[in-house]
Motif scaffolding. Structure first.
Motif, PDB file in Angstrom:
ATOM      1  N   LEU A  75       0.842  -1.187   0.000  1.00  0.00           N
ATOM      2  CA  LEU A  75       0.000   0.000   0.000  1.00  0.00           C
ATOM      3  C   LEU A  75       0.881   1.242   0.000  1.00  0.00           C
ATOM      4  N   GLU A 124       0.183   7.279   0.706  1.00  0.00           N
ATOM      5  CA  GLU A 124      -1.046   8.070   0.765  1.00  0.00           C
ATOM      6  C   GLU A 124      -2.248   7.229   1.172  1.00  0.00           C
ATOM      7  N   LYS A 125      -2.232   5.941   0.820  1.00  0.00           N
ATOM      8  CA  LYS A 125      -3.334   5.074   1.232  1.00  0.00           C
ATOM      9  C   LYS A 125      -3.273   4.780   2.733  1.00  0.00           C
ATOM     10  N   ALA A 168      -4.545   7.783   4.375  1.00  0.00           N
ATOM     11  CA  ALA A 168      -5.998   7.867   4.286  1.00  0.00           C
ATOM     12  C   ALA A 168      -6.672   6.975   5.330  1.00  0.00           C
ATOM     13  N   ASN A 178     -12.413   2.970  -2.102  1.00  0.00           N
ATOM     14  CA  ASN A 178     -11.354   3.911  -2.471  1.00  0.00           C
ATOM     15  C   ASN A 178      -9.972   3.341  -2.173  1.00  0.00           C
ATOM     16  N   LEU A 179      -9.873   2.576  -1.085  1.00  0.00           N
ATOM     17  CA  LEU A 179      -8.597   1.955  -0.752  1.00  0.00           C
ATOM     18  C   LEU A 179      -8.182   0.940  -1.816  1.00  0.00           C
ATOM     19  N   GLY A 226      -8.882   3.092  -5.643  1.00  0.00           N
ATOM     20  CA  GLY A 226      -8.290   4.412  -5.797  1.00  0.00           C
ATOM     21  C   GLY A 226      -9.323   5.483  -6.014  1.00  0.00           C
TER      22      GLY A 226
END
Length: 258
Positions: free
Chosen positions: A165, A168-169, A172, A254-255, A258
């Protein structure tokens, strides 16, 4: 793409076990699937069934060697992705528990605790009720099926061996933790505001009549007012918890996508 024919049984079995790492990790961290009441055998069977689906419909390249540093790193990658998928949903399920903590202490029922069957730990009785309601809404909105679909689709977006991952993930996921507190406080806001107004009234009465026993008047009044306010606010709280489930599923998507 690996099949399950007789000539490559060993390679197919290794690929299946490798695929089951991400699926099993997601089931361990996710709500409903990760409940302590779900037997381990059931989780293994579900992970194996979904793993067979993934192996036959997604390009899965298993590690070339069974015991090697590359294999251990790829297994760690798979476990990280699976835990992240389930953990995002688990964050959202903490919202009702935070709301129950805030309401239980103001209503005077914070001492009423019970065993949460999903976690096996002691939780407030009000939190247990809201957690059960959240679980039923999760199932009613097909959240369990959406989670399985996202896990299967994750093998195309995050194929094994390339599943680390990005920063940025991970950021998040950490920032989504604030959503549990925000959603919990929003759930507790209507009833909490009514109890706050009641406490202000009781405080003014105690100033005007110092001989008044606050514990004899304030505690029963807070409990009765809180129960009535909860009964009135249940429809709105149900809609809010359904929104929490949708937000959690969207964050999980979203994870993955994207």
């Amino acid at each position: 793409m690996l099949g399950f024919g007789l000539p490559n049984v060993e390679a197919s079995l290794f690929a299946l076990i490798f695929v089951m790492v991400r699926i099993g990790a997601a089931f361990v961290a996710a709500p409903v699937f990760g409940a302590v009441t779900i037997p381990l055998q059931v989780r293994i069977v579900l992970a194996g069934a979904i793993g067979i689906l993934v192996v036959n419909n997604a390009p899965v390249a298993s590690p070339p060697a069974l015991f090697s540093l590359v294999t251990f790193l790829q297994v760690a990658q798979e476990a990280l992705v699976g835990l992240a998928l389930g953990f995002v949903l688990q964050i959202a399920f903490a919202g009702p528990l935070i709301a129950s903590e805030a309401l239980g202490s103001t209503m005077g029922i914070g001492f009423a605790t019970t065993i949460d069957p999903q976690r096996g730990a002691s939780t407030p009785a009000l939190g247990q009720f809201l957690s059960i309601l959240m679980t039923l809404l999760f199932l009613a909105l097909d959240g369990h099926l959406i989670l399985v679909d996202l896990v299967v689709r994750s093998y195309r977006v995050l194929p094994p061996g390339e599943a680390w991952l990005a920063a940025e993930k991970l950021k998040a996921i950490a920032l989504f933790g604030s959503y549990a507190f925000a959603s919990g406080l929003l759930l507790a806001l209507p009833v909490g505001f009514i109890i706050l107004c009641l406490n202000l009234i009781v405080g003014m009465l105690s100033r005007s009549a110092p001989a008044l026993n606050l514990f004899a008047v304030g505690l029963p009044a807070s409990l009765a007012t809180g129960l009535v306010a909860l009964a009135i606010a249940f429809p709105a709280m149900g809609d809010a918890m359904a929104g929490i489930v949708r937000e959690a599923l969207q964050a999980t998507a979203n994870l993955v996508l994207g």
